[in-house]
Design a protein around this motif. Structure first.
Motif, PDB file in Angstrom:
ATOM      1  N   SER A  21     -14.062   7.039 -12.421  1.00 15.89           N
ATOM      2  CA  SER A  21     -13.937   7.665 -11.108  1.00 15.89           C
ATOM      3  C   SER A  21     -13.406   6.666 -10.088  1.00 15.89           C
ATOM      4  O   SER A  21     -13.576   5.452 -10.223  1.00 15.89           O
ATOM      5  CB  SER A  21     -15.276   8.235 -10.632  1.00 15.89           C
ATOM      6  OG  SER A  21     -16.260   7.218 -10.570  1.00 15.89           O
ATOM      7  N   LEU A  22     -12.747   7.193  -9.081  1.00 14.65           N
ATOM      8  CA  LEU A  22     -12.109   6.401  -8.036  1.00 14.65           C
ATOM      9  C   LEU A  22     -12.667   6.825  -6.683  1.00 14.65           C
ATOM     10  O   LEU A  22     -12.813   8.011  -6.403  1.00 14.65           O
ATOM     11  CB  LEU A  22     -10.598   6.627  -8.055  1.00 14.65           C
ATOM     12  CG  LEU A  22      -9.810   6.202  -6.798  1.00 14.65           C
ATOM     13  CD1 LEU A  22      -9.779   4.694  -6.659  1.00 14.65           C
ATOM     14  CD2 LEU A  22      -8.395   6.784  -6.846  1.00 14.65           C
ATOM     15  N   TYR A  23     -12.968   5.825  -5.849  1.00 17.19           N
ATOM     16  CA  TYR A  23     -13.401   6.072  -4.472  1.00 17.19           C
ATOM     17  C   TYR A  23     -12.492   5.247  -3.571  1.00 17.19           C
ATOM     18  O   TYR A  23     -12.390   4.024  -3.727  1.00 17.19           O
ATOM     19  CB  TYR A  23     -14.856   5.651  -4.291  1.00 17.19           C
ATOM     20  CG  TYR A  23     -15.387   5.776  -2.878  1.00 17.19           C
ATOM     21  CD1 TYR A  23     -15.955   6.962  -2.425  1.00 17.19           C
ATOM     22  CD2 TYR A  23     -15.327   4.709  -1.997  1.00 17.19           C
ATOM     23  CE1 TYR A  23     -16.445   7.079  -1.133  1.00 17.19           C
ATOM     24  CE2 TYR A  23     -15.807   4.805  -0.706  1.00 17.19           C
ATOM     25  CZ  TYR A  23     -16.365   5.993  -0.285  1.00 17.19           C
ATOM     26  OH  TYR A  23     -16.841   6.115   1.002  1.00 17.19           O
ATOM     27  N   ALA A  24     -11.799   5.907  -2.648  1.00 16.75           N
ATOM     28  CA  ALA A  24     -10.890   5.218  -1.729  1.00 16.75           C
ATOM     29  C   ALA A  24     -11.247   5.607  -0.305  1.00 16.75           C
ATOM     30  O   ALA A  24     -11.224   6.784   0.046  1.00 16.75           O
ATOM     31  CB  ALA A  24      -9.440   5.584  -2.042  1.00 16.75           C
ATOM     32  N   SER A  25     -11.567   4.614   0.517  1.00 14.18           N
ATOM     33  CA  SER A  25     -12.039   4.867   1.872  1.00 14.18           C
ATOM     34  C   SER A  25     -11.234   4.034   2.859  1.00 14.18           C
ATOM     35  O   SER A  25     -11.162   2.810   2.739  1.00 14.18           O
ATOM     36  CB  SER A  25     -13.529   4.508   1.974  1.00 14.18           C
ATOM     37  OG  SER A  25     -13.980   4.557   3.308  1.00 14.18           O
ATOM     38  N   PHE A  30      -3.858   4.519  -1.803  1.00 18.01           N
ATOM     39  CA  PHE A  30      -3.889   5.401  -0.634  1.00 18.01           C
ATOM     40  C   PHE A  30      -2.585   6.187  -0.503  1.00 18.01           C
ATOM     41  O   PHE A  30      -2.590   7.355  -0.118  1.00 18.01           O
ATOM     42  CB  PHE A  30      -4.156   4.580   0.632  1.00 18.01           C
ATOM     43  CG  PHE A  30      -5.504   3.931   0.653  1.00 18.01           C
ATOM     44  CD1 PHE A  30      -6.625   4.627   1.058  1.00 18.01           C
ATOM     45  CD2 PHE A  30      -5.658   2.618   0.239  1.00 18.01           C
ATOM     46  CE1 PHE A  30      -7.873   4.032   1.064  1.00 18.01           C
ATOM     47  CE2 PHE A  30      -6.911   2.011   0.239  1.00 18.01           C
ATOM     48  CZ  PHE A  30      -8.018   2.721   0.650  1.00 18.01           C
ATOM     49  N   GLU A  31      -1.462   5.546  -0.844  1.00 21.38           N
ATOM     50  CA  GLU A  31      -0.184   6.245  -0.794  1.00 21.38           C
ATOM     51  C   GLU A  31      -0.146   7.368  -1.823  1.00 21.38           C
ATOM     52  O   GLU A  31       0.338   8.469  -1.545  1.00 21.38           O
ATOM     53  CB  GLU A  31       0.954   5.258  -1.040  1.00 21.38           C
ATOM     54  CG  GLU A  31       1.043   4.137  -0.012  1.00 21.38           C
ATOM     55  CD  GLU A  31       2.079   3.101  -0.399  1.00 21.38           C
ATOM     56  OE1 GLU A  31       2.849   3.361  -1.349  1.00 21.38           O
ATOM     57  OE2 GLU A  31       2.119   2.026   0.231  1.00 21.38           O
ATOM     58  N   LEU A  32      -0.663   7.096  -3.029  1.00 18.25           N
ATOM     59  CA  LEU A  32      -0.677   8.113  -4.072  1.00 18.25           C
ATOM     60  C   LEU A  32      -1.599   9.273  -3.700  1.00 18.25           C
ATOM     61  O   LEU A  32      -1.275  10.437  -3.938  1.00 18.25           O
ATOM     62  CB  LEU A  32      -1.119   7.503  -5.398  1.00 18.25           C
ATOM     63  CG  LEU A  32      -0.102   6.567  -6.072  1.00 18.25           C
ATOM     64  CD1 LEU A  32      -0.732   5.856  -7.265  1.00 18.25           C
ATOM     65  CD2 LEU A  32       1.120   7.353  -6.521  1.00 18.25           C
ATOM     66  N   CYS A  33      -2.753   8.943  -3.113  1.00 20.22           N
ATOM     67  CA  CYS A  33      -3.684  10.000  -2.700  1.00 20.22           C
ATOM     68  C   CYS A  33      -3.051  10.924  -1.662  1.00 20.22           C
ATOM     69  O   CYS A  33      -3.326  12.126  -1.631  1.00 20.22           O
ATOM     70  CB  CYS A  33      -4.963   9.389  -2.133  1.00 20.22           C
ATOM     71  SG  CYS A  33      -6.066   8.674  -3.367  1.00 20.22           S
ATOM     72  N   VAL A  91     -17.713   9.741  10.196  1.00 21.53           N
ATOM     73  CA  VAL A  91     -16.593   8.807  10.077  1.00 21.53           C
ATOM     74  C   VAL A  91     -15.315   9.573  10.368  1.00 21.53           C
ATOM     75  O   VAL A  91     -15.272  10.802  10.317  1.00 21.53           O
ATOM     76  CB  VAL A  91     -16.502   8.170   8.664  1.00 21.53           C
ATOM     77  CG1 VAL A  91     -17.706   7.301   8.376  1.00 21.53           C
ATOM     78  CG2 VAL A  91     -16.325   9.248   7.593  1.00 21.53           C
ATOM     79  N   SER A  92     -14.247   8.832  10.675  1.00 19.10           N
ATOM     80  CA  SER A  92     -12.932   9.430  10.837  1.00 19.10           C
ATOM     81  C   SER A  92     -11.938   8.615  10.026  1.00 19.10           C
ATOM     82  O   SER A  92     -12.095   7.409   9.879  1.00 19.10           O
ATOM     83  CB  SER A  92     -12.521   9.467  12.306  1.00 19.10           C
ATOM     84  OG  SER A  92     -12.478   8.148  12.846  1.00 19.10           O
ATOM     85  N   GLY A  93     -10.946   9.277   9.460  1.00 21.46           N
ATOM     86  CA  GLY A  93      -9.964   8.587   8.649  1.00 21.46           C
ATOM     87  C   GLY A  93      -9.717   9.310   7.343  1.00 21.46           C
ATOM     88  O   GLY A  93      -9.734  10.543   7.294  1.00 21.46           O
ATOM     89  N   SER A  94      -9.511   8.549   6.290  1.00 22.06           N
ATOM     90  CA  SER A  94      -9.195   9.108   4.978  1.00 22.06           C
ATOM     91  C   SER A  94     -10.240   8.697   3.964  1.00 22.06           C
ATOM     92  O   SER A  94     -10.582   7.514   3.857  1.00 22.06           O
ATOM     93  CB  SER A  94      -7.811   8.617   4.524  1.00 22.06           C
ATOM     94  OG  SER A  94      -7.529   9.040   3.210  1.00 22.06           O
ATOM     95  N   LEU A  95     -10.740   9.660   3.216  1.00 23.46           N
ATOM     96  CA  LEU A  95     -11.803   9.411   2.250  1.00 23.46           C
ATOM     97  C   LEU A  95     -11.558  10.268   1.018  1.00 23.46           C
ATOM     98  O   LEU A  95     -11.447  11.482   1.123  1.00 23.46           O
ATOM     99  CB  LEU A  95     -13.157   9.753   2.869  1.00 23.46           C
ATOM    100  CG  LEU A  95     -14.415   9.466   2.056  1.00 23.46           C
ATOM    101  CD1 LEU A  95     -14.586   7.974   1.855  1.00 23.46           C
ATOM    102  CD2 LEU A  95     -15.634  10.029   2.772  1.00 23.46           C
TER     103      LEU A  95
END
Length: 327
Positions: free
Chosen positions: A54-58, A179-182, A40-44
């Protein structure tokens, strides 16, 4: 120096996705297919905000066709699909999140024991998803607050009980800010993320309470069994080409009730589910059997090849002819 991890199977463990050199906490390894392409490409991101939260952001684009598998711990899972489509299974229940229109629905899954999940990647597809996992210890510590929400006790006591609800603009904004916080990487990032996740949980519980006030939005065990049998009937292909009225008579519901219950059960309308299933069959036939695009269109139930190509490109991110050229 980045470490390289080569993946040769079409089915991988979810831990491999946490080593692609994206914005992961480790971020030092790259998972590649045998062809040398990234998965994959992007933010994970996957973060442990509390011992049992727990947090999962994809926010990614799938670069390969694969199945990602893993295990979920007992507790409560909140899934918020913000953009694109996510094709996931929890236990034996499959959901097409984000399919069937602009309206976004969230998903809550109760787990009384460890359970497997599968996420299907489709090359070219994009998705933006935030998931929160609350473990049994967290749920026990907040039992007094949770017990105030109507219907939540019965949900938590049933393994693989599922509830859907329409995502409010506030929840979508809260999840989007994750996503902004990450990306900020400030010293207070974890604390801010934890606060944001608790806000999302509070909004979710309030929405579930509203859902449970409407008895038509709750699927009882008997209805789940009927819907499971009905989905198996659809998957067999026997119902291809049937009208909604005929399908509703097959399960013994009115068309409107079938649509409502089927969306609650799968996250998709009946015809959207059928369309995705038939397009999957057409893609398989193009890749493995080398059939023509016109034959693939007919297999997927399309009389117009151009309409088929448009639907195919929307679902898989590529033209059907690009697969046909391999043969």
């Amino acid at each position: 120096m980045n470490r390289l991890s080569t993946i040769t199977s079409s089915k991988i463990d979810c831990s491999a996705l946490l080593r692609p050199g994206l914005t992961t906490p480790g971020g030092t390894a790259v998972s590649l297919a045998a062809s040398g392409s990234p998965i994959v490409s992007g933010s994970l991101r996957e973060l442990q905000l509390q011992p049992d939260l727990s947090l999962y952001a994809s926010d990614v684009r799938d670069e390969l066709d694969m199945e990602v598998t893993g295990m979920l711990q007992p507790g409560l899972l909140i899934v918020l699909p913000l953009a694109g489509e996510a094709d996931v299974s929890y236990g034996g229940q499959r959901f097409l999140l984000g399919a069937g229109g602009a309206e976004r629905s969230g998903l809550v899954v109760a787990l009384t024991r460890r359970e497997c999940f599968t996420r299907r990647l489709r090359r070219g597809a994009r998705r933006r998803v935030v998931s929160l996992a609350f473990g049994t210890r967290w749920l026990a510590e907040h039992e007094d607050v949770l017990s105030a929400h109507q219907g939540l006790d019965s949900l938590l006591d049933t393994h693989l009980a599922v509830q859907k609800w329409r995502l409010s603009a506030r929840v979508q904004a809260l999840a989007g800010s994750v996503f902004e916080l990450c990306a900020s990487s400030t010293p207070l990032m974890s604390l801010c993320l934890e606060s944001r996740c608790l806000d999302i949980a509070a909004e979710t519980l309030a929405a579930l309470t509203d859902v449970h006030r409407d008895p038509m939005c709750v699927l009882r065990p008997r209805e789940r069994r009927r819907l499971a049998e009905f989905r198996a009937f659809l998957d067999s292909g026997e119902g291809d080409g049937w009208s909604m009225q005929a399908l509703a008579e097959r399960i013994g519901m009115s068309p409107s009730t079938l649509q409502r219950y089927f969306r609650l059960y799968t996250g998709s309308t009946v015809f959207a589910y059928q369309r995705c299933r038939l397009l999957d069959h057409a893609r398989y036939a193009l890749e493995r059997d080398g059939i023509s695009v016109s034959d693939a269109a007919h297999l997927a139930g399309y009389t117009n090849a151009a309409n088929f190509a448009t639907a195919f490109r929307r679902q898989f991110g590529k033209a059907p002819g690009s697969l046909r050229l391999r043969h």
